[in-house]
Design a protein around this motif. Structure first.
Motif, PDB file in Angstrom:
ATOM      1  N   ARG A 144      48.315  71.607  -5.540  1.00 15.34           N
ATOM      2  CA  ARG A 144      49.473  70.984  -6.190  1.00 15.34           C
ATOM      3  C   ARG A 144      49.042  69.816  -7.055  1.00 15.34           C
ATOM      4  N   ASN A 145      50.047  69.230  -7.741  1.00 15.56           N
ATOM      5  CA  ASN A 145      49.830  68.004  -8.506  1.00 15.56           C
ATOM      6  C   ASN A 145      49.412  66.888  -7.547  1.00 15.56           C
ATOM      7  N   VAL A 146      48.156  66.477  -7.668  1.00 12.70           N
ATOM      8  CA  VAL A 146      47.588  65.530  -6.702  1.00 12.70           C
ATOM      9  C   VAL A 146      48.366  64.219  -6.656  1.00 12.70           C
ATOM     10  N   ASP A 147      48.731  63.720  -7.838  1.00 13.81           N
ATOM     11  CA  ASP A 147      49.441  62.438  -7.874  1.00 13.81           C
ATOM     12  C   ASP A 147      50.794  62.506  -7.176  1.00 13.81           C
ATOM     13  N   LEU A 148      51.461  63.644  -7.309  1.00 15.22           N
ATOM     14  CA  LEU A 148      52.768  63.766  -6.664  1.00 15.22           C
ATOM     15  C   LEU A 148      52.645  63.980  -5.161  1.00 15.22           C
ATOM     16  N   VAL A 149      51.585  64.654  -4.745  1.00 14.22           N
ATOM     17  CA  VAL A 149      51.324  64.765  -3.305  1.00 14.22           C
ATOM     18  C   VAL A 149      51.052  63.384  -2.730  1.00 14.22           C
ATOM     19  N   LEU A 150      50.189  62.651  -3.419  1.00 12.35           N
ATOM     20  CA  LEU A 150      49.869  61.284  -2.993  1.00 12.35           C
ATOM     21  C   LEU A 150      51.124  60.437  -2.899  1.00 12.35           C
ATOM     22  N   PHE A 151      51.953  60.515  -3.929  1.00 10.48           N
ATOM     23  CA  PHE A 151      53.175  59.711  -3.916  1.00 10.48           C
ATOM     24  C   PHE A 151      54.117  60.126  -2.787  1.00 10.48           C
ATOM     25  N   SER A 152      54.237  61.426  -2.580  1.00 10.19           N
ATOM     26  CA  SER A 152      55.133  61.899  -1.516  1.00 10.19           C
ATOM     27  C   SER A 152      54.734  61.333  -0.163  1.00 10.19           C
ATOM     28  N   LEU A 153      53.464  61.328   0.098  1.00 13.49           N
ATOM     29  CA  LEU A 153      52.983  60.771   1.364  1.00 13.49           C
ATOM     30  C   LEU A 153      53.219  59.263   1.440  1.00 13.49           C
ATOM     31  N   LEU A 154      52.707  58.549   0.437  1.00 18.68           N
ATOM     32  CA  LEU A 154      52.727  57.087   0.507  1.00 18.68           C
ATOM     33  C   LEU A 154      54.128  56.502   0.449  1.00 18.68           C
ATOM     34  N   SER A 155      55.003  57.130  -0.327  1.00 19.20           N
ATOM     35  CA  SER A 155      56.357  56.574  -0.439  1.00 19.20           C
ATOM     36  C   SER A 155      57.039  56.546   0.921  1.00 19.20           C
ATOM     37  N   THR A 156      56.848  57.599   1.689  1.00 14.94           N
ATOM     38  CA  THR A 156      57.459  57.632   3.021  1.00 14.94           C
ATOM     39  C   THR A 156      56.754  56.678   3.990  1.00 14.94           C
ATOM     40  N   LEU A 157      55.435  56.715   3.986  1.00  8.53           N
ATOM     41  CA  LEU A 157      54.695  55.872   4.922  1.00  8.53           C
ATOM     42  C   LEU A 157      54.929  54.390   4.662  1.00  8.53           C
ATOM     43  N   ARG A 158      54.997  54.046   3.375  1.00  8.83           N
ATOM     44  CA  ARG A 158      55.158  52.629   3.032  1.00  8.83           C
ATOM     45  C   ARG A 158      56.515  52.076   3.417  1.00  8.83           C
ATOM     46  N   THR A 159      57.531  52.927   3.420  1.00  9.80           N
ATOM     47  CA  THR A 159      58.879  52.418   3.680  1.00  9.80           C
ATOM     48  C   THR A 159      59.370  52.776   5.078  1.00  9.80           C
ATOM     49  N   LEU A 160      58.468  53.280   5.891  1.00 10.31           N
ATOM     50  CA  LEU A 160      58.853  53.663   7.249  1.00 10.31           C
ATOM     51  C   LEU A 160      59.420  52.479   8.040  1.00 10.31           C
ATOM     52  N   HIS A 161      59.023  51.282   7.653  1.00  8.49           N
ATOM     53  CA  HIS A 161      59.552  50.092   8.333  1.00  8.49           C
ATOM     54  C   HIS A 161      61.078  50.000   8.221  1.00  8.49           C
ATOM     55  N   LEU A 162      61.647  50.556   7.152  1.00 10.03           N
ATOM     56  CA  LEU A 162      63.099  50.543   7.007  1.00 10.03           C
ATOM     57  C   LEU A 162      63.759  51.354   8.117  1.00 10.03           C
ATOM     58  N   ASP A 173      57.633  42.951   9.650  1.00  9.40           N
ATOM     59  CA  ASP A 173      58.102  41.989   8.654  1.00  9.40           C
ATOM     60  C   ASP A 173      57.117  41.831   7.509  1.00  9.40           C
ATOM     61  N   ALA A 174      55.864  41.673   7.861  1.00  6.67           N
ATOM     62  CA  ALA A 174      54.851  41.458   6.827  1.00  6.67           C
ATOM     63  C   ALA A 174      54.717  42.676   5.922  1.00  6.67           C
ATOM     64  N   LEU A 175      54.830  43.853   6.507  1.00  5.55           N
ATOM     65  CA  LEU A 175      54.750  45.082   5.721  1.00  5.55           C
ATOM     66  C   LEU A 175      55.909  45.178   4.728  1.00  5.55           C
ATOM     67  N   ALA A 176      57.091  44.805   5.193  1.00  3.25           N
ATOM     68  CA  ALA A 176      58.245  44.802   4.294  1.00  3.25           C
ATOM     69  C   ALA A 176      58.041  43.828   3.152  1.00  3.25           C
ATOM     70  N   CYS A 177      57.480  42.652   3.462  1.00  8.04           N
ATOM     71  CA  CYS A 177      57.177  41.668   2.412  1.00  8.04           C
ATOM     72  C   CYS A 177      56.218  42.251   1.384  1.00  8.04           C
ATOM     73  N   LEU A 178      55.163  42.868   1.883  1.00  9.20           N
ATOM     74  CA  LEU A 178      54.195  43.470   0.976  1.00  9.20           C
ATOM     75  C   LEU A 178      54.884  44.450   0.032  1.00  9.20           C
ATOM     76  N   ASN A 179      55.754  45.274   0.574  1.00  6.16           N
ATOM     77  CA  ASN A 179      56.421  46.272  -0.252  1.00  6.16           C
ATOM     78  C   ASN A 179      57.380  45.663  -1.269  1.00  6.16           C
ATOM     79  N   ASN A 180      58.115  44.659  -0.835  1.00  7.11           N
ATOM     80  CA  ASN A 180      59.205  44.144  -1.679  1.00  7.11           C
ATOM     81  C   ASN A 180      58.793  43.016  -2.606  1.00  7.11           C
ATOM     82  N   ASP A 181      57.807  42.216  -2.161  1.00  9.69           N
ATOM     83  CA  ASP A 181      57.560  40.961  -2.872  1.00  9.69           C
ATOM     84  C   ASP A 181      56.154  40.799  -3.425  1.00  9.69           C
ATOM     85  N   TRP A 182      55.350  41.847  -3.421  1.00  5.02           N
ATOM     86  CA  TRP A 182      53.976  41.702  -3.910  1.00  5.02           C
ATOM     87  C   TRP A 182      53.959  41.224  -5.365  1.00  5.02           C
TER      88      TRP A 182
END
Lengths: 190, 190
Positions: free
Chosen positions: A145-163, A98-107
């Motif tokens: 590869r493009n470092v920023d896009l690699v970073l985003f690819s990883l974090l976007s999935t990890l951050r929303t895994l709670h879904l 729950d707290a992780l979802a809050c962080l993602n949605n409401d920061w």
DNA sequence: ATTTTAAACTAACAATCGTTAGTTTTGTTA
DNA sequence: TAACAAAACTAACGATTGTTAGTTTAAAAT
């Protein structure tokens, strides 16, 4: 205000509601009703709605910060560091959904110094992650590869895994870890 | 109510504001101010705040639906289908950044038949994606993994790519496509 | 048993919300 | 120029918002 037992009940109930509807769609009366008390009674324990949001989000943010700060200086290679980061994200996903979802949605609804604290932590986290990836590329462990896009690819999935996890709560963290390591690091193509 | 030029201005301005702060944190007075008119004047063009949200979200949802419905029956292999899906996500990310963010963040604030329509489209989309992945595994083009987690790994990144793009607007869609294809399909390890 | 403390309550506040009614201004057409 | 339509306006509505003040109840400490 100290973090008493009752205050923690309020905060964790709030996290559950915030996750479902979003910070601004949950009124203090909604929160009170979920706890079977009146809205005004909440203020015997907390000082404001904002305080609740800050407690929820900053605690998780600090968890992430602590982990990256221990992993980052370790003398292991980049891939092992990334694996440790993945494992940590899964653990927080499972233990503090729950707290992780809050962080993602409401920061973005944090205010003033709390918002600033959060952003400082987030930027520091991403900087260390980027640095791990850059090192991995230099040492030929990761593809160039493009470092920023690699970073985003990883974090976007990890951050929303709670879904995903909230609809698959029976899944063991161990299985999630093994599968996500494969998906994120090795891709899906045979 | 017909979709006049002025109404489209209102809707796209709303999308921009909703994206930044969320549906429930943008008042009709905020929206009016952004358009340099009074809140009541909005109602010469739209029937409700809800209608605005529905227009924004359902249009993007229909874009995704249309694309998957044309790709899904094509006689190309699974990997080529996935590449086409990635390409479509990037195109929508670039062309309809604000609306896509609204869809991601505020779909749960849709009401009644609009919420139902959205969920029907989303479920159908995910079912077709899952089916593509299953086929790819059967035909040995994809690794034999947990299908739901593969699906989630792909969609979580594609759906939130707007977060990265909005901070990197100079990036060409072509480059994004090539890099994301690599990251998502082939992984990042060398 | 008395005092103290914690945690609930009722009642109300000023502000803001989405929206409606009725009116005036603006721009186009007859 | 008169008539009409489109799009703005002012003013206000009932509902809901976060929060405060003051009071009562329940539990713990003396």
């Amino acid at each position: 205000m100290k973090l008493t037992r009752r205050k923690l009940e309020i905060v964790s109930t709030a996290a559950k509601l915030f996750r479902k509807k979003g910070y601004n769609s949950v009124s203090m009366r909604d929160l009170a009703q979920a706890l079977d008390i009146k809205a005004a009674s909440l203020y015997n324990h907390i000082s404001s709605k904002q305080e609740i949001l800050a407690i929820i989000i900053l605690e998780v943010a600090e968890n992430f910060t602590e982990h990256i700060n221990t992993v980052f200086p370790e003398s292991i290679n980049s891939v092992e560091k990334l694996e440790s980061v993945i494992e940590n994200h899964i653990q927080i996903t499972v233990e503090k959904t729950d707290a992780l979802a809050c962080l993602n949605n409401d920061w973005m609804h944090l205010e003033q110094s709390d918002l600033e604290s959060y952003l400082v932590m987030r930027n520091a986290y991403e900087a260390k992650m980027r640095s791990i990836i850059e090192q991995g590329i230099q040492q030929k462990q990761l593809q160039d590869r493009n470092v920023d896009l690699v970073l985003f690819s990883l974090l976007s999935t990890l951050r929303t895994l709670h879904l995903w996890y909230s609809k698959n709560k029976e899944t063991s963290p161990q299985l999630m870890f093994e599968e996500m390591k494969q998906n994120l690091l090795h891709g899906i193509i045979r």
